[in-house]
Enzyme design. Structure first.
Site, PDB file in Angstrom:
ATOM      1  N   PRO A 223       0.825  -1.203   0.000  1.00 57.31           N
ATOM      2  CA  PRO A 223       0.000   0.000   0.000  1.00 57.31           C
ATOM      3  C   PRO A 223       0.866   1.262   0.000  1.00 57.31           C
ATOM      4  O   PRO A 223       1.924   1.280   0.634  1.00 57.31           O
ATOM      5  CB  PRO A 223      -0.768  -0.087   1.328  1.00 57.31           C
ATOM      6  CG  PRO A 223      -0.593  -1.471   1.811  1.00 57.31           C
ATOM      7  CD  PRO A 223       0.613  -2.040   1.181  1.00 57.31           C
ATOM      8  N   THR A 225       2.555   2.702  -2.416  1.00 60.35           N
ATOM      9  CA  THR A 225       3.741   2.798  -3.261  1.00 60.35           C
ATOM     10  C   THR A 225       3.454   3.551  -4.559  1.00 60.35           C
ATOM     11  O   THR A 225       4.358   3.747  -5.364  1.00 60.35           O
ATOM     12  CB  THR A 225       4.283   1.403  -3.615  1.00 60.35           C
ATOM     13  OG1 THR A 225       3.194   0.569  -3.981  1.00 60.35           O
ATOM     14  CG2 THR A 225       5.006   0.799  -2.440  1.00 60.35           C
ATOM     15  N   GLU A 445      15.855   2.895  28.633  1.00 57.24           N
ATOM     16  CA  GLU A 445      16.334   3.352  27.323  1.00 57.24           C
ATOM     17  C   GLU A 445      17.859   3.418  27.286  1.00 57.24           C
ATOM     18  O   GLU A 445      18.475   3.075  26.279  1.00 57.24           O
ATOM     19  CB  GLU A 445      15.740   4.717  26.964  1.00 57.24           C
ATOM     20  CG  GLU A 445      14.232   4.706  26.756  1.00 57.24           C
ATOM     21  CD  GLU A 445      13.739   3.655  25.762  1.00 57.24           C
ATOM     22  OE1 GLU A 445      14.464   3.375  24.780  1.00 57.24           O
ATOM     23  OE2 GLU A 445      12.651   3.103  25.978  1.00 57.24           O
TER      24      GLU A 445
HETATM   25  P1  ADP Z   1      -1.332   2.968  -3.691  1.00 57.71           P
HETATM   26  O1  ADP Z   1      -2.426   3.072  -4.681  1.00 57.71           O
HETATM   27  O2  ADP Z   1      -0.161   2.175  -4.169  1.00 57.71           O
HETATM   28  O3  ADP Z   1      -1.765   2.512  -2.348  1.00 57.71           O
HETATM   29  P2  ADP Z   1      -1.297   5.775  -4.074  1.00 57.71           P
HETATM   30  O4  ADP Z   1      -1.027   5.859  -5.528  1.00 57.71           O
HETATM   31  O5  ADP Z   1      -2.707   5.956  -3.660  1.00 57.71           O
HETATM   32  O6  ADP Z   1      -0.750   4.426  -3.481  1.00 57.71           O
HETATM   33  O7  ADP Z   1      -0.376   6.832  -3.346  1.00 57.71           O
HETATM   34  C1  ADP Z   1      -0.873   7.782  -2.447  1.00 57.71           C
HETATM   35  C2  ADP Z   1      -0.105   9.080  -2.558  1.00 57.71           C
HETATM   36  O8  ADP Z   1       1.247   8.901  -2.154  1.00 57.71           O
HETATM   37  C3  ADP Z   1      -0.015   9.591  -3.968  1.00 57.71           C
HETATM   38  O9  ADP Z   1      -1.119  10.384  -4.277  1.00 57.71           O
HETATM   39  C4  ADP Z   1       1.262  10.382  -3.962  1.00 57.71           C
HETATM   40  O10 ADP Z   1       1.065  11.676  -3.442  1.00 57.71           O
HETATM   41  C5  ADP Z   1       2.118   9.619  -2.997  1.00 57.71           C
HETATM   42  N1  ADP Z   1       2.976   8.661  -3.681  1.00 57.71           N
HETATM   43  C6  ADP Z   1       2.929   7.322  -3.568  1.00 57.71           C
HETATM   44  N2  ADP Z   1       3.861   6.731  -4.307  1.00 57.71           N
HETATM   45  C7  ADP Z   1       4.523   7.704  -4.948  1.00 57.71           C
HETATM   46  C8  ADP Z   1       5.606   7.711  -5.878  1.00 57.71           C
HETATM   47  N3  ADP Z   1       6.176   6.579  -6.293  1.00 57.71           N
HETATM   48  N4  ADP Z   1       6.035   8.910  -6.330  1.00 57.71           N
HETATM   49  C9  ADP Z   1       5.468  10.047  -5.904  1.00 57.71           C
HETATM   50  N5  ADP Z   1       4.439  10.104  -5.044  1.00 57.71           N
HETATM   51  C10 ADP Z   1       3.970   8.956  -4.545  1.00 57.71           C
HETATM   52 ZN    ZN Z   2      12.461  -1.124  25.552  1.00 59.55          ZN
END
Ligand code: ADP
Ligand code: ZN
Ligand code: MG
Length: 638
Positions: A223, A225, A445
């Site tokens: 998730p 990415t 810690e």
């Molecule tokens: P997924 O669908 O894989 O769960 P999303 O595409 O919904 O992830 O990503 C959520 C947000 O995170 C995007 O709108 C963007 O702002 C940021 N994001 C995620 N991956 C990237 C990436 N590879 N490059 C730039 N921004 C990213």
């Molecule tokens: Zn600890």
């Protein structure tokens, strides 16, 4: 059935297309409303009846008989009726109530007096009150209930009255303007999608060369990415319409709607080809059919999935419709979906590496005013394991923190704080931890820190803090990797266990008693030891083999299924090995901390005073402790 023409309005990114659909009558929302209305009306009359006193209607002549017989107890003379009670009891033993309609009878009052009947004259009956209580209030009540129900249904997906109308969101291709320039750290995926873009730009040309396009491309990865983002970027790059729908949106209240939506989606898409159909969270509909995993909603999901398979098989890819889908749970997808001619091409969208993270940070800090001291590479180095969505969040948090501190630009300190917020949760400034507990947490810690700087393979300590953060963390020791690691050696794992035990051992040595504070440490240490034995074959006693069969979701890391394939006797030996590893580590940590007890005390004192120590400060304290006194010899004090 009338079809509303598809309207394409560029200024709006989302256009909802609603078309009436043929469906069983009971599913029609209007029919449903009518049923609801009738039920409510019945309820209303019941309500009315309950409020109204039951009176027996009698002829006026009968009333006169009662009157002359002296059996009328009391009565009310209304404008058009007379009602009251008799001296006779009804079956329930209460005075009988009656109502009658009188003719004009000027003698009535006299007659009533003559028979000693108590009577009241009420000519202007309070019709307004009766009307309010009898009609308006119940009506208001009905509407309130209706409103409540529709709102509840509304949150369950779709507006109450919109249930039968199917929506597929249409994204104008270049309206959000997302292109590959907005995506970083997923170069391989971009390369693979390049071909899809070429095809969408010019399907005929592609065909003439004899190229066959895959109908379906599945983006798989953890998730956050950027799978959804990538799909939008493909549409943006190719300049084609983007029909997007999320798997969970398919699953509606009533059976059959999901399948109808799939049909709808493909009908619309075919009209707009070349275009992209994007099905986000495919796993929501694409689970294995007949699987044991879902409770309820199974039929609906299977129908939707079947419809999807039918549609994918049915359309001609050469027209230029490409189906993209995304999921983070490829392992649970129905095998039929992955067959040739369907989602036969899979593209992995993996977590970004160091360089990828840096580039993603670059994208998300484009609009921020960065202080000159900000080094994005350093931030990327400090955030191993974070995905694009986390990094976008990180940049946003840092900007918010900078604004809260009334800074002109976002500084490294803001990013540092933002990283810790994301990793460990926000600081709890107003924590009611008492002095004694703070003392204990400081020792705990300091114990982790001391072991971390003592064992050979540990990553450098970056920060130690006894300011509570997030849920349940009273303090934490933050280590940072020098470089990204993809393997762990046995020595490294043993050192990790030792560091985890450091907190507990420091408490043992400093207080002679232990606390609940080490629970999470012990859990993690035990888990590492267990995996060393069962999964990595690192136990000399049991040898290089694995025990138990685990199916782990590749991107979510959660265990899907676990199967035991060894005997009870072996189970005992595994337990013994795990215990041995932990006990050995415990002994080792006692030795490490015992030998450097003065350092532990100094670290603790500094932590208690300053609450947070940076890696450099920790190094200074350790160096100072080595200078003063005989080099951290044991038993400088007990
Ligand atoms: P997924 O669908 O894989 O769960 P999303 O595409 O919904 O992830 O990503 C959520 C947000 O995170 C995007 O709108 C963007 O702002 C940021 N994001 C995620 N991956 C990237 C990436 N590879 N490059 C730039 N921004 C990213
Ligand atoms: Zn600890
Ligand atoms: Mg997504």
């Amino acid at each position: 059935m009338p079809k509303k023409a598809f309207q394409f309005k560029p200024p709006e990114p989302d256009i909802e297309i609603n078309r009436p659909h043929e469906q069983p009558a009971w599913k029609n929302p209007w029919n449903f409303s009518i049923v609801y209305f009738l039920v409510m009306l019945a309820f209303f009359y019941f309500f009315q009846a309950a409020l109204t006193v039951q009176r027996e209607e009698i002829p006026y002549s009968k009333f006169q008989e009662y009157l002359r017989a002296g059996q009328v107890a009391e009565c009310v003379l209304g404008e058009r009726q007379i009602y009251g009670t008799l001296k006779i009891n009804d079956r329930q033993g209460r005075p009988k109530r009656f109502i009658t309609v009188p003719p004009r009878d000027d003698q009535l009052a006299k007659e009533l007096s003559a028979h000693g009947v108590k009577y009241t004259v009420r000519y202007n009956d309070n019709w307004l009150r009766d009307f309010l209580v009898g009609w308006v209030l119940p009506m208001l009540f009905i509407f309130a209930v209706w409103g409540f129900i529709s709102r509840r249904l509304g949150t369950m997906g779709g507006n109450f009255l919109n249930i039968g109308k199917h929506k597929a969101r249409i994204h104008a291709s270049n309206e959000p303007g997302i292109t590959f320039a907005d995506v970083a750290g997923v170069d391989e995926a971009e390369q693979e999608l390049e071909e899809v873009i070429e095809f969408l730009k010019n399907p005929q040309y592609f065909q003439r060369l004899g190229g066959r396009m895959p109908k379906g491309v599945l983006l798989v990865g953890p998730p956050g990415t950027g799978k959804t983002l990538l799909a939008k970027a493909v549409a943006g790059e190719a300049g084609v319409p983007f029909f997007s729908i999320s798997g969970s949106e398919f699953i509606e209240m009533f059976v059959g709607v999901g399948a109808a939506r799939v049909r709808d989606l493909f009908v619309q898409a075919r009209q707009k080809a070349p275009c992209i159909i994007f099905i986000d969270e495919l796993d929501a509909i694409g689970r294995q059919r007949g699987g044991p995993m879902v409770v309820g909603g199974n039929d609906e999901r299977e129908q939707t999935l079947n419809q999807l398979l039918v549609e994918i098989d049915g359309f001609d890819a050469s027209k230029g419709v490409v189906v993209l889908a995304a999921t983070n749970r490829p392992e649970i997808l129905d095998k039929a979906l992955l067959r040739a001619g369907r989602f036969d091409r899979q593209i992995v969208v993996d977590k970004p590496d160091l360089k990828g993270r840096m580039e993603i940070l670059k994208i998300h800090t484009r609009k921020l005013q960065l202080a000159p001291d900000v080094d994005l590479e350093l931030i990327a180095r400090r955030t191993p394991g974070l995905v694009g969505a986390d990094l976008a969040n990180l940049a946003n948090e840092a900007a918010i923190l900078a604004a809260r501190r009334r800074r002109e630009a976002v500084t490294t300190a803001d990013f540092e704080e933002a990283i810790e917020r994301i990793i460990a949760g926000p600081e709890k400034k107003h924590n009611a931890m008492g002095k004694e507990e703070k003392h204990r947490v400081a020792y705990h810690e300091a114990g982790h820190t001391l072991v971390a700087v003592s064992v050979p393979t540990a990553e450098p300590v970056h920060k130690v803090s006894i300011i509570p953060r997030g849920i349940g963390a009273l303090g934490y020791t933050l280590q940072l990797p020098v470089r990204e690691k993809f393997l762990a050696t046995r020595e490294e794992l043993e050192d990790q266990i030792a560091i985890l035990l450091g907190g507990r051992v420091a408490e043992e040595l400093a207080f002679g008693d232990v606390s609940t504070g080490a629970q999470n440490d012990l859990e993690r240490a035990t888990e590492i030891a267990r995996r060393m034995v069962c999964e990595y074959g690192m136990s000399p006693e049991l040898g290089p083999r694995t025990f138990g069969k685990k199916t782990v979701s590749p991107f979510l890391g959660s265990v899907v299924a676990e199967e035991r394939n060894f005997s009870d006797e072996t189970a005992e030996r595994i337990d013994a090995e795990v215990s041995r590893l932990i006990t050995a580590a415990h002994r080792r940590v006692r030795k490490i901390i015992g030998e450097r007890r003065p350092v532990l005390d100094r670290l603790t004192a500094a932590l208690e005073k300053r609450e947070v120590l940076s890696g450099d400060e920790v190094a200074e304290i350790i160096a100072a402790a080595a200078d003063s006194g005989p080099g951290g010899e044991p038993a400088a004090e007990n």
